[in-house]
Design a protein around this motif. Structure first.
Motif: not given
Length: 496
Positions: A335-349, A351-356, A377-383
């Motif tokens: 089994a493998m787990e891929l943590r899909v984070n709201a991050e801009d990989v091309q900008s050095g990971f 943070p990327s927030t806003g409406l999904v 739903k909205v990805v917020v910067s608080s968490f």
């Protein structure tokens, strides 16, 4: 005592995960509506929602007094902290005990012992569990750090005694770097954990990071559920995990597993926990630390063992004995787990927030998706930035990788940038495919941090050429024809 109700002191995917098992067990669940996330998806999975959105001055997930107050007011039997927030704060279980509330986790004493890296290291030494050469006690002054580093020899790693999740850590490769790194590490530790004490250890270049899931009841029964490989990391933050590890032989697996159980016995530990180790080039293992909570990556252990870790946590908290023995636990598949984070990989990971805006996850028999989000739903910067965990299985490691590629190629998330392109690149990288990678994978093995399709590369080249031609037109306007130059036409001429 049978638990009839649980206050889930968390949010997002882990809150949903806990609620799922609780409902299967006939347990009523409570969650918080906070001002940070008024339309959070996890609220849809609670039996009762407690509105604390007017308390904008507090983060309810880190306020022990508020948690206890809410539990008492609503006559809730137990509190489950999930991971992060107060999950490894010894004061929460202590206050639960004082107020006759069941804490679904270990004792405050165990959290204090094993959550403190210095105390945990001493416990490992006393029980003949291998540790890296390091400081004999905590380090609070730069002079002490310099003296310890002189004895150990560079490179070294500074670790916040009360730290976790890769925070409060700095690698120091030479004497001249130590003053600055010590200041950065202690400042970060003080800000995050209100404790700037450091532990210093010899730093192992390019190790593998392997952890063992343990389960222990209140009657002295302890088992492990085998290992997870966590070496795909960025700045000590895990991005991808797999179970089991391609690095371990069966003999080494049994040896490290026995050490994980041993340190639990030494601390009279109960509940779920994770004992973490480093492997050097010769596959010598060294105790790192213990996480006294459920891990983000626990699903891959569930997938290869068939054990519901949350269910066991709850039963242990109720006082039940483990119904499983070590010989009952078998590894089935990969089994493998891929943590899909709201991050801009091309900008050095970044943070990327806003409406999904769009979130399409395919349905496959080998895919389990744990997520606290959906479109709208909205990805917020608080968490934290975790959008989803893609848990992908296969009968073999190669099959799991093949299935990962299929899932990634059929997953679409728009509105926020995510780490999906990073995982596509990982799945194409030879060292990962062969299972021969270390914690320096991102720095040494990746040719680039994100995957691009051939048509994307062509489009990028055309856009770059268009920009170049326009710039040249401005500079040499008197030499160029008034008619605009087509980038596509020019690219064909160059190709020809």
């Amino acid at each position: 005592m049978k638990i009839k109700s649980i206050l889930i002191a968390n949010r997002g995917e882990i809150a949903i995960r806990i609620a799922r098992t609780a409902k299967q067990m006939g347990i009523k669940t409570y969650m918080f509506l906070s001002h940070h996330e008024p339309n959070a998806l996890h609220l849809d999975h609670a039996d009762e929602v407690i509105d604390v959105s007017d308390n904008t001055y507090i983060n309810v997930y880190t306020n022990i007094d508020k948690l206890i107050e809410v539990a008492l007011e609503n006559k809730i039997d137990a509190i489950h902290p999930g991971y992060g927030f107060l999950s490894e704060n010894p004061f929460l279980p202590r206050e639960c005990e004082r107020n006759n509330i069941i804490f679904i986790g270990p004792s405050s004493k165990a959290i204090n012992q094993m959550g403190n890296k210095g105390m945990a290291r001493d416990m490992a030494l006393k029980n003949d569990i291998p540790v890296l050469q390091g400081s004999k006690g905590v380090i609070t002054k730069i002079e002490e750090a310099e003296e310890t580093a002189k004895i150990i020899g560079y490179p070294i790693i500074l670790k916040a005694v009360a730290g976790g999740g890769g925070k409060g850590m700095r690698v120091v490769r030479k004497k001249a770097e130590l003053p600055l790194m010590f200041k950065l590490a202690t400042n970060e530790a003080k800000a995050l954990f209100d404790n700037d004490s450091m532990l210093i250890e010899k730093y192992v270049e390019n190790p593998r990071h392997v952890e063992f899931q343990v389960m222990a009841d209140k009657h002295g029964n302890i088992i492990h559920l085998y290992e997870r490989e966590c070496s795909i990391q960025r700045k000590h933050q895990k991005l991808l995990e797999e179970a089991p590890s391609a690095a371990l032989s069966e003999e080494l697996r049994q040896k490290i597993g026995a050490d994980a159980v041993k340190i639990c016995k030494a601390t009279n530990y109960y509940s779920a926990g994770t004992v973490e180790f480093l492997l050097d080039d010769d596959l010598n293992h060294y105790f790192m630390e213990m996480n006294t909570r459920v891990q983000v990556e626990h699903p891959i252990t569930e997938e290869i063992t068939g054990v519901d870790i949350i269910e066991l946590q709850i039963k242990i908290a109720e006082g039940e004995k483990l119904s499983l023995k070590q010989e009952d636990i078998k590894i089935k598949g990969w089994a493998m787990e891929l943590r899909v984070n709201a991050e801009d990989v091309q900008s050095g990971f970044a943070p990327s927030t806003g409406l999904v805006e769009q979130m399409d996850i395919p349905t496959r028999k080998y895919l389990r998706c744990d997520s606290g989000y959906q479109a709208g739903k909205v990805v917020v910067s608080s968490f934290d930035s975790l959008v989803a965990k893609l848990i992908i299985t296969g009968k073999t490691r190669n099959e799991a990788i093949k299935n990962c590629r299929t899932v990634l190629n059929n997953t679409t998330i728009k509105g926020v940038k995510t780490t999906l392109p990073f995982f596509k690149q990982v799945m194409q990288t030879p060292s990962f495919v062969k299972g021969k990678y270390t914690t320096s994978f991102i720095e040494t093995d990746l040719t680039q941090s994100f995957y691009q399709e051939d048509n994307e590369l062509v489009a990028a080249a055309v856009l770059a050429m268009e920009a170049y031609l326009q710039e040249q037109a401005k500079i040499n306007s008197d030499e160029l024809d008034d008619k605009p130059v087509s980038a596509w036409a020019m690219s064909k001429k160059i190709k020809g």
